[in-house]
Design a protein around this motif. Structure first.
Motif, mmCIF file in Angstrom:
data_model
loop_
_atom_site.group_PDB
_atom_site.id
_atom_site.type_symbol
_atom_site.label_atom_id
_atom_site.label_comp_id
_atom_site.label_asym_id
_atom_site.label_seq_id
_atom_site.Cartn_x
_atom_site.Cartn_y
_atom_site.Cartn_z
ATOM 1 N N ARG A 137 9.681 8.356 11.452
ATOM 2 C CA ARG A 137 8.387 8.252 10.795
ATOM 3 C C ARG A 137 8.168 9.168 9.604
ATOM 4 O O ARG A 137 7.081 9.181 9.050
ATOM 5 C CB ARG A 137 7.289 8.489 11.825
ATOM 6 N N ALA A 138 9.159 9.879 9.185
ATOM 7 C CA ALA A 138 8.964 10.766 8.031
ATOM 8 C C ALA A 138 9.021 9.959 6.735
ATOM 9 O O ALA A 138 9.619 8.895 6.671
ATOM 10 C CB ALA A 138 10.033 11.853 8.009
ATOM 11 N N LYS A 139 8.394 10.500 5.693
ATOM 12 C CA LYS A 139 8.487 9.866 4.372
ATOM 13 C C LYS A 139 9.925 9.880 3.874
ATOM 14 O O LYS A 139 10.415 8.901 3.334
ATOM 15 C CB LYS A 139 7.610 10.605 3.357
ATOM 16 N N ALA A 140 10.579 10.993 4.050
ATOM 17 C CA ALA A 140 11.991 11.094 3.664
ATOM 18 C C ALA A 140 12.790 10.193 4.597
ATOM 19 O O ALA A 140 12.569 10.182 5.799
ATOM 20 C CB ALA A 140 12.458 12.537 3.768
ATOM 21 N N GLN A 141 13.729 9.439 4.039
ATOM 22 C CA GLN A 141 14.390 8.409 4.835
ATOM 23 C C GLN A 141 15.891 8.621 5.037
ATOM 24 O O GLN A 141 16.558 7.804 5.649
ATOM 25 C CB GLN A 141 14.138 7.052 4.182
ATOM 26 N N GLU A 142 16.425 9.725 4.573
ATOM 27 C CA GLU A 142 17.866 9.953 4.670
ATOM 28 C C GLU A 142 18.362 9.933 6.111
ATOM 29 O O GLU A 142 19.387 9.306 6.416
ATOM 30 C CB GLU A 142 18.252 11.274 4.002
ATOM 31 N N ILE B 8 0.824 -1.220 0.000
ATOM 32 C CA ILE B 8 0.000 0.000 0.000
ATOM 33 C C ILE B 8 0.854 1.265 0.000
ATOM 34 O O ILE B 8 0.682 2.139 -0.847
ATOM 35 C CB ILE B 8 -0.976 0.019 1.200
ATOM 36 N N ARG B 9 1.765 1.360 0.985
ATOM 37 C CA ARG B 9 2.605 2.553 1.126
ATOM 38 C C ARG B 9 1.759 3.833 1.029
ATOM 39 O O ARG B 9 0.774 3.958 1.709
ATOM 40 C CB ARG B 9 3.737 2.563 0.093
ATOM 41 N N ASP B 10 2.114 4.737 0.112
ATOM 42 C CA ASP B 10 1.405 6.018 -0.022
ATOM 43 C C ASP B 10 0.542 6.076 -1.271
ATOM 44 O O ASP B 10 0.157 7.156 -1.711
ATOM 45 C CB ASP B 10 2.429 7.165 -0.046
ATOM 46 N N ARG B 11 0.239 4.944 -1.846
ATOM 47 C CA ARG B 11 -0.438 4.902 -3.146
ATOM 48 C C ARG B 11 -1.823 5.551 -3.144
ATOM 49 O O ARG B 11 -2.296 5.980 -4.184
ATOM 50 C CB ARG B 11 -0.509 3.473 -3.663
ATOM 51 N N PHE B 12 -2.493 5.595 -2.009
ATOM 52 C CA PHE B 12 -3.844 6.158 -1.984
ATOM 53 C C PHE B 12 -3.892 7.576 -1.417
ATOM 54 O O PHE B 12 -4.961 8.103 -1.142
ATOM 55 C CB PHE B 12 -4.790 5.246 -1.198
ATOM 56 N N GLU B 13 -2.747 8.178 -1.242
ATOM 57 C CA GLU B 13 -2.722 9.539 -0.727
ATOM 58 C C GLU B 13 -3.468 10.463 -1.683
ATOM 59 O O GLU B 13 -3.240 10.441 -2.894
ATOM 60 C CB GLU B 13 -1.264 9.985 -0.583
#
Length: 194
Positions: free
Chosen positions: A119-124, A67-72
């Motif tokens: 918990r952020a979308k950015a993962q760096e 699923i991830r963010d596909r339905f945002e």
């Protein structure tokens, strides 16, 4: 990134979960504990280590992989059966306790690391943290909360995968009775392909 060894020791716990899941593409079903280099939350930025990710339950495993963010920003929250037919799940047994850095609550604050690492979308930031933990400390993974479901997940470092984890035979995710309830919990409807 500077990490205080005393705080890392304080956050390092022995953790032996039972029946966690690994959801993965079917192409990997023959090696449910197989690893590779990826662009995941705690992946090595310089490809010096690999990970296996485990989810506490099927809802989280599906959310984190399929699923991830596909339905945002989408009102149509349907998933076609063909989109899940290429996925499998394996139950993972932890044979002896893992030494993991516990980031479920105040760990990031105590370490002085941006909470984006958790918990952020950015993962760096998470990748840099993981790199430091792997290189400087004798830990075997990271215990954290899914940014999508808030359930427990574990990123297990390669140095513990072969010695401490065992996997059941991977099963097609569409065969699991728990799939529809898991999708329902995520507000997603599974539809057959036409």
């Amino acid at each position: 990134m500077k990490l205080d060894p005393k705080i890392v020791r304080e956050l390092s716990i022995r953790f032996q979960p039972r029946n966690y899941l690994r959801v993965m593409p079917k192409i990997h079903s023959g090696k449910p504990l197989g690893m590779g280099y990826g662009q995941t939350r705690f992946a090595s930025p310089d490809r010096s280590f690999q990970l296996v990710y485990l989810a506490q339950n099927l809802v989280t495993g599906v959310a984190e992989t399929i699923i991830r963010d596909r339905f945002e920003d989408q009102t149509d929250r349907t998933l076609h059966a063909s989109e899940v037919s290429d996925w499998v799940a394996s139950t993972i047994t932890v044979r002896s306790p893992l030494i993991v850095v516990d980031l479920r609550t105040t760990g990031l604050l105590k370490l002085g690391v941006t909470t984006d690492a958790g918990r952020a979308k950015a993962q760096e930031a998470a990748r840099l943290l993981s790199q430091e933990l792997y290189k400087r400390f004798a830990v075997e993974g990271i215990l954290y909360l899914s940014r999508l479901t808030a359930a427990e997940c574990i990123a297990v470092y390669d140095r513990a995968v072969t010695t401490k984890l065992a996997a059941s035979k991977a099963v097609d995710i569409v065969r699991l009775r728990a799939l529809i309830p898991a999708l329902t919990a995520l507000g997603v409807t599974l539809v057959n392909d036409r």
